[in-house]
Structures are given as C-alpha cells and as structure tokens.
Design a protein around this motif. Structure first.
Motif, PDB file in Angstrom:
ATOM      1  N   ALA A  25      14.510   2.698  -7.129  1.00  0.00           N
ATOM      2  CA  ALA A  25      15.222   2.103  -6.001  1.00  0.00           C
ATOM      3  C   ALA A  25      14.258   1.404  -5.053  1.00  0.00           C
ATOM      4  N   VAL A  26      13.143   2.051  -4.776  1.00  0.00           N
ATOM      5  CA  VAL A  26      12.131   1.457  -3.890  1.00  0.00           C
ATOM      6  C   VAL A  26      11.629   0.141  -4.478  1.00  0.00           C
ATOM      7  N   LYS A  27      11.359   0.141  -5.774  1.00  0.00           N
ATOM      8  CA  LYS A  27      10.874  -1.066  -6.441  1.00  0.00           C
ATOM      9  C   LYS A  27      11.896  -2.187  -6.377  1.00  0.00           C
ATOM     10  N   MET A  28      13.160  -1.845  -6.524  1.00  0.00           N
ATOM     11  CA  MET A  28      14.224  -2.854  -6.495  1.00  0.00           C
ATOM     12  C   MET A  28      14.349  -3.516  -5.129  1.00  0.00           C
ATOM     13  N   PRO A  45      22.458   1.509 -13.894  1.00  0.00           N
ATOM     14  CA  PRO A  45      21.937   2.866 -13.687  1.00  0.00           C
ATOM     15  C   PRO A  45      22.660   3.883 -14.555  1.00  0.00           C
ATOM     16  N   GLY A  46      21.857   4.702 -15.268  1.00  0.00           N
ATOM     17  CA  GLY A  46      22.426   5.778 -16.062  1.00  0.00           C
ATOM     18  C   GLY A  46      22.955   5.366 -17.415  1.00  0.00           C
ATOM     19  N   VAL A  47      22.851   4.068 -17.761  1.00  0.00           N
ATOM     20  CA  VAL A  47      23.362   3.589 -19.045  1.00  0.00           C
ATOM     21  C   VAL A  47      22.200   3.373 -20.013  1.00  0.00           C
ATOM     22  N   ASP A  96      19.051   2.733   4.217  1.00  0.00           N
ATOM     23  CA  ASP A  96      20.412   3.008   3.760  1.00  0.00           C
ATOM     24  C   ASP A  96      20.640   2.441   2.362  1.00  0.00           C
ATOM     25  N   ALA A  97      20.070   1.267   2.102  1.00  0.00           N
ATOM     26  CA  ALA A  97      20.206   0.656   0.782  1.00  0.00           C
ATOM     27  C   ALA A  97      19.518   1.511  -0.277  1.00  0.00           C
ATOM     28  N   GLU A  98      18.351   2.027   0.062  1.00  0.00           N
ATOM     29  CA  GLU A  98      17.634   2.901  -0.881  1.00  0.00           C
ATOM     30  C   GLU A  98      18.460   4.144  -1.200  1.00  0.00           C
ATOM     31  N   TYR A 137      20.175   5.389  -9.639  1.00  0.00           N
ATOM     32  CA  TYR A 137      18.804   4.935  -9.822  1.00  0.00           C
ATOM     33  C   TYR A 137      17.830   6.008  -9.336  1.00  0.00           C
ATOM     34  N   LYS A 138      16.687   6.111  -9.991  1.00  0.00           N
ATOM     35  CA  LYS A 138      15.661   7.047  -9.553  1.00  0.00           C
ATOM     36  C   LYS A 138      15.035   6.530  -8.256  1.00  0.00           C
TER      37      LYS A 138
END
Length: 203
Positions: free
Chosen positions: A176-179, A114-116, A161-163, A171-172
């Motif tokens: 996050a939902v997709k993951m 994330p962010g890289v 909580d994981a989201e 992560y956007k």
C-alpha cells in the motif's frame, strides 16, 4: 433484507460510510468505485444494498449502481470469494472492465487485484464466464465515477487514510505504501486511492 437506502451521507471514511435514514445511522462498507461516486458528507444519497447476516454480525454493503451490486452478489457465490475479496475486486475495476477480463481470459489483469492469485483468477473466469452474456447490453460503457467526490473532513490525513483503506481492501501494508508514492498532491482520500488503484492496474 435491506435492499436500498435513501438518506443523508454523514461520514465517508474508506471503505466505510454512514447514512442517516430518518434518524437512524446505517454503517455500510463500500468499494472505492462507489465511494468516489458519492457526494460530500451532508448531501443526499441513494444506495443499493446487500445484507449479510452472520452469527456475530449483520454486515451491510452499499453500491452506487445496481450492476455493481449484481456483480458483488455473483462474486460472493464463487468458491473461495468472500465479501472482502469481492469489494477488493470491485475497487480495482468496474463491472465492464471485470467482464472484459473474464470474457478475454485475462488472468494477468485479474491477478493485479488485491488477494487474487492465479488460481483464484482462473476460477473467477471459469465460474463467471457463462453469467455475463445474460447481462443487459450497454454494460460495457464505462461510467465516469470520479466527478464530485470530495473529502469534507480536513481533520484526517488523506494519504494515511488512503493507506488504511488499501490495507482494508487486502493489500499488504508495504504494498500500500509503495502504491501511494508520489500521490500526495492528488487531493482527497478517494482521489488518492483511485489514482493508486489505476496506476496499479496499469502497471
């Protein structure tokens, strides 16, 4: 400087945790690598720490292993990498995996974090490459940090909580939902996040 804390784990809500040390509750932020290594709330813990003092806050970061803290300190010295991005990197891969990416010029794997982006990944490789040969031998051994990490608070929805934790790591929300699709049965929040991050890095 607060360099280490030993006490009782009171709360563990990724990416935050609270440790009681002689009646004082220290709030720390930690990577998922550290969070999955911790026991359930109520158990004793010992954490290496790093304190960042800003004009508006004192921010304390906790690490299960000294090498993870060492990498965090190295990362935040890289131009354009702050504590949030450093924790995101450490949540996506451990020190040994990151070291291999740097030494192998593996830009692709780093950009999955994330962010890289590509430029940040290239900067990480350039600025970090010369530091790793000085790390102690044996750092390539991947530690199994998943054992024993169980969520003790049934009041929370582990998936929600994981989201939230993934978003806090950079992560956007939609990403996050997709993951998290299909991970409802993984159990604790920490287990769900670990599975999501592993799938993300593999994909």
């Amino acid at each position: 400087m607060i360099g280490r804390l030993r006490g009782t784990l009171l709360e563990k809500q990724p990416p935050w945790l609270v440790v009681d040390v002689a009646g004082v509750g220290y709030e720390l932020e930690a990577s998922m690598t550290t969070l999955v290594a911790l026991p359930a709330p109520g158990e004793s813990v010992s954490l290496h720490t790093h304190l960042i003092v800003r004009d508006d806050a004192h921010l304390l970061y906790g690490f299960a292993r000294e090498q993870e803290r060492a990498l965090f300190r190295a990362l935040i010295r890289v131009n354009g990498v702050g504590p949030k991005l450093a924790l995101g990197i450490l949540s996506g891969m451990d020190e040994a995996a990151f070291r291999r990416c740097v030494l192998d010029d593996d830009v692709k794997s780093l950009t999955r974090l994330p962010g890289v982006g590509k430029k940040t990944a290239e900067r990480l490789i350039i600025e970090m490459r010369d530091r790793f040969p000085h790390w102690e031998p044996g750092d390539d051994a991947l530690a199994d940090l998943a054992g024993g990490a169980q969520s003790a608070d049934a009041r929370h929805d582990p998936l929600a909580d994981a989201e939230a934790a993934l978003v806090s790591l950079g992560y956007k929300p939609a990403e996050a939902v997709k993951m998290l699709v299909g991970l409802e049965g993984e159990g604790s929040t920490e287990a769900i996040i670990k599975a999501a991050l592993s799938r993300r890095m593999a994909g």
